[in-house]
Motif scaffolding. Structure first.
Motif, PDB file in Angstrom:
ATOM      1  N   UNK A   7      20.089  16.888  -7.629  1.00  0.00           N
ATOM      2  CA  UNK A   7      18.717  17.375  -7.747  1.00  0.00           C
ATOM      3  C   UNK A   7      17.978  17.214  -6.419  1.00  0.00           C
ATOM      4  N   UNK A   8      17.155  18.183  -6.122  1.00  0.00           N
ATOM      5  CA  UNK A   8      16.323  18.113  -4.919  1.00  0.00           C
ATOM      6  C   UNK A   8      15.071  18.965  -5.124  1.00  0.00           C
ATOM      7  N   UNK A   9      13.983  18.521  -4.501  1.00  0.00           N
ATOM      8  CA  UNK A   9      12.683  19.191  -4.617  1.00  0.00           C
ATOM      9  C   UNK A   9      12.225  19.556  -3.206  1.00  0.00           C
ATOM     10  N   UNK A  10      12.030  20.851  -2.961  1.00  0.00           N
ATOM     11  CA  UNK A  10      11.640  21.352  -1.638  1.00  0.00           C
ATOM     12  C   UNK A  10      10.231  21.923  -1.706  1.00  0.00           C
ATOM     13  N   UNK A  11       9.398  21.533  -0.732  1.00  0.00           N
ATOM     14  CA  UNK A  11       8.035  22.057  -0.646  1.00  0.00           C
ATOM     15  C   UNK A  11       7.788  22.531   0.783  1.00  0.00           C
ATOM     16  N   UNK A  12       7.472  23.812   0.928  1.00  0.00           N
ATOM     17  CA  UNK A  12       7.148  24.396   2.231  1.00  0.00           C
ATOM     18  C   UNK A  12       5.958  25.332   2.043  1.00  0.00           C
ATOM     19  N   UNK A  13       5.346  25.801   3.129  1.00  0.00           N
ATOM     20  CA  UNK A  13       4.263  26.782   2.969  1.00  0.00           C
ATOM     21  C   UNK A  13       4.723  28.053   2.277  1.00  0.00           C
ATOM     22  N   UNK A  14       6.028  28.390   2.400  1.00  0.00           N
ATOM     23  CA  UNK A  14       6.535  29.633   1.814  1.00  0.00           C
ATOM     24  C   UNK A  14       6.893  29.507   0.333  1.00  0.00           C
TER      25      UNK A  14
ATOM     26  N   UNK B 197       9.857  25.946 -10.641  1.00  0.00           N
ATOM     27  CA  UNK B 197       8.675  25.587  -9.857  1.00  0.00           C
ATOM     28  C   UNK B 197       7.472  25.730 -10.780  1.00  0.00           C
ATOM     29  N   UNK B 198       6.310  25.887 -10.223  1.00  0.00           N
ATOM     30  CA  UNK B 198       5.117  25.966 -11.084  1.00  0.00           C
ATOM     31  C   UNK B 198       4.974  27.333 -11.760  1.00  0.00           C
TER      32      UNK B 198
ATOM     33  N   UNK C 176       2.523  21.517 -18.746  1.00  0.00           N
ATOM     34  CA  UNK C 176       2.464  20.259 -17.992  1.00  0.00           C
ATOM     35  C   UNK C 176       3.670  20.190 -17.049  1.00  0.00           C
ATOM     36  N   UNK C 177       3.752  21.151 -16.122  1.00  0.00           N
ATOM     37  CA  UNK C 177       4.946  21.308 -15.294  1.00  0.00           C
ATOM     38  C   UNK C 177       5.275  20.042 -14.505  1.00  0.00           C
ATOM     39  N   UNK C 178       4.252  19.332 -14.029  1.00  0.00           N
ATOM     40  CA  UNK C 178       4.489  18.169 -13.188  1.00  0.00           C
ATOM     41  C   UNK C 178       5.158  17.018 -13.935  1.00  0.00           C
ATOM     42  N   UNK C 179       5.182  17.097 -15.236  1.00  0.00           N
ATOM     43  CA  UNK C 179       5.816  16.049 -16.042  1.00  0.00           C
ATOM     44  C   UNK C 179       7.012  16.580 -16.828  1.00  0.00           C
TER      45      UNK C 179
ATOM     46  N   UNK D  56      11.267  11.841 -15.323  1.00  0.00           N
ATOM     47  CA  UNK D  56      10.456  12.940 -14.802  1.00  0.00           C
ATOM     48  C   UNK D  56      11.158  13.685 -13.678  1.00  0.00           C
ATOM     49  N   UNK D  57      10.951  14.991 -13.645  1.00  0.00           N
ATOM     50  CA  UNK D  57      11.224  15.788 -12.445  1.00  0.00           C
ATOM     51  C   UNK D  57       9.879  15.879 -11.714  1.00  0.00           C
ATOM     52  N   UNK D  58       9.632  14.936 -10.844  1.00  0.00           N
ATOM     53  CA  UNK D  58       8.302  14.784 -10.253  1.00  0.00           C
ATOM     54  C   UNK D  58       7.965  15.932  -9.303  1.00  0.00           C
ATOM     55  N   UNK D  59       6.722  16.400  -9.411  1.00  0.00           N
ATOM     56  CA  UNK D  59       6.248  17.452  -8.510  1.00  0.00           C
ATOM     57  C   UNK D  59       4.883  17.110  -7.916  1.00  0.00           C
ATOM     58  N   UNK D  60       4.239  16.064  -8.429  1.00  0.00           N
ATOM     59  CA  UNK D  60       2.929  15.665  -7.934  1.00  0.00           C
ATOM     60  C   UNK D  60       3.109  14.788  -6.697  1.00  0.00           C
ATOM     61  N   UNK D  61       2.639  15.253  -5.552  1.00  0.00           N
ATOM     62  CA  UNK D  61       2.916  14.556  -4.297  1.00  0.00           C
ATOM     63  C   UNK D  61       2.354  13.145  -4.290  1.00  0.00           C
ATOM     64  N   UNK D  62       1.149  12.963  -4.800  1.00  0.00           N
ATOM     65  CA  UNK D  62       0.542  11.630  -4.804  1.00  0.00           C
ATOM     66  C   UNK D  62       1.408  10.646  -5.586  1.00  0.00           C
ATOM     67  N   UNK D  63       1.903  11.076  -6.744  1.00  0.00           N
ATOM     68  CA  UNK D  63       2.775  10.221  -7.544  1.00  0.00           C
ATOM     69  C   UNK D  63       4.104   9.975  -6.831  1.00  0.00           C
TER      70      UNK D  63
END
Length: 796
Positions: free
Chosen positions: A281-288, A307-308, A739-742, A774-781
């Motif tokens: 598993x991997x989570x990638x976040x870029x401007x694109x 994704x969202x 509740x995608x982030x959770x 969780x498949x975490x997506x919230x950056x703060x968490x």
């Protein structure tokens, strides 16, 4: 005494030094989850947060930097797995394992995957995003190869590091595609039965689709014996260091059937268990783009992801995309063969297989117009009666890289569907749900037709041309359902409805899981994530209790022993559950195995019976045949002057089952609980060495679930006392768009393939308890619960 003390001091000192060295060496070999690393070819600083289960969350300023970082972290956790995956298709396992894998190499090298990969790569648009980002991913792997620590397996086996190439990616997809197929295990067996006993013996097998009672509804928007083929290919796939894909469940629930009015997506692909497991598993976040995915080792784009905006996954379609053809050599020249248009030359290829600690082996492969001749690749077939393997994957254009890129980078449902349409093989049920409320299912694969009188369940006639493919179908004719009136889509590897009157041939699984899924989905209209999580771990068979009634109807109550009567009482009250503490599954599965053995082994023989147990047809046949008094299979052909009936065989099998369980588990029926016989151990290739088993294997665990329930913890029927689980859900994912982030996931063992990593086995107990993370997506968490590894551009 002084001398002894000195010796003791010296010995203890040496042991202490060795212990310290091992600790240091072990620390050195661990994956690097924090700190700073210089990376070439990245433009800007890229941060990777490894969460509390070792999942990398990659934050980058552009897509190429993200993919380079992904390649690096994927390699540090899974390089050994990547190495094995890329070696299977080209036949290069023997270079590191020696003669023990030579048969695997001879077979796969002859299939033509490597040549198909080369052809596909030559046709690639090298400026396309799919190619450019794939190369960035490979660059990340290779930088780790150059600068990182080699896996402990490399040290133990003696693997020399070689750079990964785009050809490796295609070869990995090629192996994955072949492992899906079932025809090569089934067609030879059915042909032998037909040739030996006649078509009447195949009536019970439902080759006309009559056994597929729960079908997926669509909605548009003496001849030669062939047992050697089944035997050899089944054995090769069983012994492969990377297990085959087998089945899967998935369902996507539309907004009208959920509590929060948003789509809920669920998927659990069924794959042979191994250690490390299949997915990373991997989570990638870029401007694109943003993407949370599950990746195969050595491949740049996830086959499962979300994704969202949308989520996607897959199950196996189980369509028939392999045909076997009996070719006919020219009697004057074995390098020529007959066709409808005269004699043709075989294409001849020579391949060299390197073998560790031994001389090279030369493989000569003949290729007919249908495909490679299997007689050159496996043992046991008459060299003068060649059989060719015709496989869609090596015959149609391979666009798998572009297809999976589109699936993971789509901007709309229509965009996503274009990606699905590019996959010629393997046959997949691609499942889709999005934040806008859409749900969809499409079957992939280049489907085709033969003449109406051709039955592709058998070895076909290669010489006359009458059994050749006559039509390839447009993708619009593939089974699918998009936003259907019943407000959900699902797949459990069962037969789809006919399209234009054409029921597509395949090796579909029985209705058990499909029936249970629809039973649970249909009446309920307030689904939430928690309810779906209970459903995805459900272990109830809706079919087994009916089978039990037919089994019991064959017994004579007056001749039963005390334990036999108690066993019947247990079975009569059984609701089909397969929890660890239940007794009924233990009795039921022993009875089923002995019924199969006493019914089929006399005609098939021990080896072909074993192959029969490995087919989907075996699973399909049980429910109907146990109720069929007129089946020809009941008679035991080895007993003279007697014709056995259904009651004879089922009664004999029941008595043998109870005797076997008494011997194995004692005389108390209540003690015959499922947990004592249904166990799993996640096996590493090096775990077969006794001294290394505890280091590399994970388990064993006592587990719930069974064959063909939603919690499909699969085992083979054998004479062994235990039902050792060989495969099951390779991940369980639930994406709730309210509740995608959770959203939730779980892996059978852990993220890392490094036995020294804290994430090598940290999910195993949770997985077997039916729990999620969780498949975490919230950056703060993510930042709060993670370690941080920073990649910085290397100075020139």
């Amino acid at each position: 005494m002084k001398k002894i003390k000195k010796v003791v001091v010296v010995v203890l000192s040496i042991l202490g030094i060795v212990a310290i060295a091992l600790v240091i060496y072990g620390f050195y070999l661990k994956p690097k989850y924090e700190g700073k690393v210089e990376l070439k070819n990245i433009q800007k600083e890229t941060t990777v947060y490894f969460d509390d289960f070792g999942v990398p969350h990659i934050y980058a300023n552009n897509a190429k930097d993200a993919m380079t970082a992904l390649g690096y972290v994927h390699a540090q956790d899974r390089l050994w797995q990547m190495e094995l995956m890329r070696r299977i298709a080209p036949g290069r396992l023997s270079e590191i394992f020696g003669k023990v894998t030579l048969k695997n190499d001879q077979f796969f090298a002859g299939l033509g995957i490597e040549e198909a990969s080369e052809k596909a790569i030559a046709a690639l648009d090298k400026n396309s995003p799919s190619y450019q980002l794939a190369m960035a991913y490979l660059d990340g792997i290779n930088q780790y190869m150059d600068e990182g620590v080699g896996p402990i397996e490399f040290q133990l086996v003696g693997v020399k590091k070689e750079k990964f190439t785009i050809k490796d990616v295609y070869n990995i997809f090629g192996y994955m595609s072949f492992s899906f197929a079932m025809a090569q295990k089934t067609d030879p067996l059915l042909t032998d039965i037909r040739n030996k006993y006649g078509m009447d013996y195949l009536k019970d097998f439902g080759l006309d689709g009559s056994l597929d009672k729960t079908i997926i509804k669509t909605a548009k928007e003496k001849p030669q014996e062939f047992a050697a083929i089944s035997k050899s290919i089944a054995a090769l796939l069983e012994k492969a260091p990377i297990p085959p894909f087998i089945g899967s469940n998935s369902w996507v629930i539309g907004p009208k059937k959920t509590k929060n009015g948003k789509v809920i997506f669920a998927n659990d692909p069924h794959i042979g268990f191994s250690q490390p497991g299949t997915w990373y598993e991997a989570h990638l976040v870029t401007p694109e783009f943003e993407l949370y995915g599950c990746y195969l080792a050595g491949t740049p784009y996830p086959l499962l992801g979300h994704n969202r905006d949308y989520a996607y996954g897959l199950t196996m379609f189980e369509n028939d995309d392999i045909d076997l053809y009996q070719e006919e050599n020219d009697p004057k020249d074995a390098n020529k063969y007959k066709t409808a248009n005269g004699v043709s030359d075989y294409e001849l290829k020579k391949k060299v297989i390197k073998v560790k600690d031994s001389s090279d082996v030369l493989l000569n492969v003949k290729i007919s117009r249908h495909g490679p001749i299997m007689n050159d690749m496996i043992e046991g077939l008459d060299k003068n009666k060649p059989v060719a393997l015709s496989w869609i994957y090596t015959q149609q254009p391979i666009q798998i890289l572009e297809a999976v890129y589109i699936l993971s980078h789509s901007k709309s449902k229509a965009d996503f569907q274009k990606g699905v349409g590019l996959i010629a093989a393997p046959g997949l049920n691609v499942m889709y749900g999005d934040a806008k409320g859409n749900v969809g299912w499409w079957a992939t694969g280049k489907l085709y037709k033969h003449n109406k009188d051709v039955d592709t369940h058998f070895i076909l006639d290669g010489a006359s041309g009458k059994d050749d493919i006559v039509e390839y179908l447009d993708f619009s004719k593939n089974p699918s359902a998009v936003n259907p009136d019943w407000n959900y889509v699902y797949s459990a590897n069962n037969q789809p409805e006919a399209i234009d009157g054409f029921l597509y041939p395949g090796y579909y699984l029985p209705e058990d899981r499909a029936k249970r899924i629809t039973q649970l989905l249909d009446p309920k209209s307030n689904w939430d994530k928690e309810a779906v999580s209970r459903m995805i771990t459900d272990d109830v068979s809706s079919v087994a209790p009916d089978i039990v009634k037919n089994l019991i109807s064959a017994l004579n109550g007056n001749t039963l022993s005390r334990n036999e009567k108690e066993a019947i009482t247990v079975l009569k009250s059984w609701k089909g559950g397969n929890q660890k503490e239940e007794v009924a599954p233990t009795i039921y599965n022993k009875w089923i195995y002995l019924y199969l053995k006493n019914t089929f082994e006399d005609e098939l023989g021990k080896q072909s019976f074993k192959q029969f147990l490995g087919t989907h047809i075996m699973k399909q046949i049980i429910a109907e045949q146990v109720a069929n008094d007129n089946s020809l299979w009941w008679d035991n052909i080895t007993t003279k002057n007697r014709k056995e009936s259904r009651k004879d065989i089922l009664s004999q099998s029941f008595k043998e089952a109870i005797l076997a369980l008494e011997k194995q588990l004692g005389n108390s029926v209540s003690a015959w609980t499922w947990n004592k016989v249904h166990v799993v151990e996640y096996q590493h290739p090096l775990g077969k060495v006794a001294a290394l088993r505890r280091i590399f294997n994970v388990g064993p665990f006592e587990v719930s679930g069974s064959n063909e329930v939603i919690n499909n913890q699969m085992f083979d029927f054998t004479d062994e006392a235990k039902y050792t689980v060989t495969g099951g859900p390779s991940t369980r994912r639930i994406v709730d768009f309210s509740d995608v982030e959770n959203s939730w996931s779980i892996l059978p063992t852990g993220q890392s393939g490094n036995p020294l990593s804290a994430h090598y086995r940290d999910q195993a107990e949770m997985y077997n308890a039916g729990k999620f993370r969780k498949m975490k997506m919230n950056k703060e968490e993510i930042v709060k619960t993670s370690t941080k590894l920073v990649f910085i551009p290397a100075e020139n």
